[in-house]
Design an enzyme around this catalytic site. Structure first.
Site, PDB file in Angstrom:
ATOM      1  N   HIS A   1      -3.833  -4.965   0.443  1.00 16.81           N
ATOM      2  CA  HIS A   1      -3.339  -5.365   1.766  1.00 16.81           C
ATOM      3  C   HIS A   1      -3.364  -6.882   1.913  1.00 16.81           C
ATOM      4  O   HIS A   1      -4.287  -7.430   2.514  1.00 16.81           O
ATOM      5  CB  HIS A   1      -4.177  -4.691   2.865  1.00 16.81           C
ATOM      6  CG  HIS A   1      -3.809  -3.278   3.101  1.00 16.81           C
ATOM      7  ND1 HIS A   1      -2.779  -2.905   3.939  1.00 16.81           N
ATOM      8  CD2 HIS A   1      -4.303  -2.135   2.589  1.00 16.81           C
ATOM      9  CE1 HIS A   1      -2.665  -1.590   3.940  1.00 16.81           C
ATOM     10  NE2 HIS A   1      -3.587  -1.087   3.126  1.00 16.81           N
TER      11      HIS A   1
ATOM     12  N   GLU B   1      -1.798  -8.749   3.870  1.00 15.82           N
ATOM     13  CA  GLU B   1      -1.733  -9.202   5.277  1.00 15.82           C
ATOM     14  C   GLU B   1      -3.123  -9.385   5.881  1.00 15.82           C
ATOM     15  O   GLU B   1      -3.262 -10.074   6.890  1.00 15.82           O
ATOM     16  CB  GLU B   1      -0.887  -8.218   6.108  1.00 15.82           C
ATOM     17  CG  GLU B   1      -1.580  -6.935   6.551  1.00 15.82           C
ATOM     18  CD  GLU B   1      -1.714  -5.879   5.447  1.00 15.82           C
ATOM     19  OE1 GLU B   1      -1.314  -6.162   4.295  1.00 15.82           O
ATOM     20  OE2 GLU B   1      -2.240  -4.781   5.736  1.00 15.82           O
TER      21      GLU B   1
ATOM     22  N   CYS C   1       0.823  -1.211   0.000  1.00 13.40           N
ATOM     23  CA  CYS C   1       0.000   0.000   0.000  1.00 13.40           C
ATOM     24  C   CYS C   1       0.862   1.269   0.000  1.00 13.40           C
ATOM     25  O   CYS C   1       1.526   1.540  -0.983  1.00 13.40           O
ATOM     26  CB  CYS C   1      -1.012  -0.036   1.147  1.00 13.40           C
ATOM     27  SG  CYS C   1      -2.360   1.137   0.895  1.00 13.40           S
TER      28      CYS C   1
END
Ligand code: MN
Length: 245
Positions: free
Chosen positions: A217, A219, A113
């Site tokens: 994202h 994660e 990001c």
């Protein structure tokens, strides 16, 4: 070669934020959880300005650049657009120095990001300061959606490092950004886009530097039925472990 008895250390950038009246160093636990699950030991790095980046990188085997604030437009010689949020000059300085140091060393780098944006700026590229103001037909890139919702399709460049890591050239990702890469730094190449032509990732062209950046994202997506984002962390971990060996 020595057997590895401890997981390799990776530097993970963080921000500072006033929470309940106190300035604190902060990074979302999703990053550190995803890295630990991939077999790495995250070392959270507070914004510290540029000095010391080389010392820090000497002590780790990988670098993870995390999400956060808009980068100060002066870093890429632009006049701030009204939609640019509060900037964090110390964090900008710190992360730009870390990117340049990682580039010099060929240190495995995963940029997420804001991270992909700061990597591009550190290497001489520029940003679109506000996607909705810049494009009339953009798809929503910052919808009001849960962190783990896959909201838009991404087309991955066949043959890219990203395609190899994900195991696909078409996926659906989450999206929490109003900025994106505009002019790509000369040492990087685009590895993913959305159908409105927003750049969703870049990677290094240098065979000696494994660097992958994505605008979404991953994660937040490691627990989904699709394995794309788990594979992305595994690909990074493989390079870090190889470097640490
Ligand atoms: Mn997006």
């Amino acid at each position: 070669m020595h057997p590895i008895s401890h997981p390799p250390l990776v530097a993970v950038t963080a921000t500072t934020e006033i929470i309940r009246g106190v300035a604190r160093v902060r990074v979302n636990e999703a990053y550190t959880d995803a890295l630990r699950t991939a077999g790495l030991l995250p070392l959270v790095v507070p914004p510290f300005g540029g000095d010391g980046a080389d010392w820090l990188l000497d002590g780790v085997h990988g670098l993870v650049l995390t999400g956060g604030e808009d980068i100060a437009p002066s870093r890429y010689r632009a006049v701030p657009h009204p939609t640019v949020g509060p900037v964090h000059e110390t964090r900008d300085e710190c992360e730009i120095a870390l990117v340049r140091g990682a580039h010099e060393r060929g240190m495995p780098t995963l940029a997420i990001c804001r991270g992909v944006q700061v990597a591009n700026v550190a290497l001489g590229g520029t940003l679109v300061q506000d996607i909705p103001s810049h494009r009339t037909h953009s798809i929503p890139h910052d919808p009001d959606a849960p962190r783990s919702d896959r909201v838009h399709e991404v087309s991955v460049v066949p043959g890219s490092r990203l395609a190899a890591a994900l195991g696909t050239i078409r996926l659906v990702t989450n999206s929490f950004h109003h900025q994106s890469i505009d002019r790509v730094a000369s040492d990087l190449r685009v590895n993913a886009r959305t159908r409105d032509d927003v750049i969703e990732g870049v990677e290094s062209e240098d065979a000696r530097w494994w660097m992958l950046g994505v605008q979404w994202h991953p994660e937040e997506l490691t627990a989904t039925p699709e394995d794309w984002d788990r594979r992305l962390f595994a690909a990074f971990a493989e390079r870090v472990v190889a470097r640490a060996a």
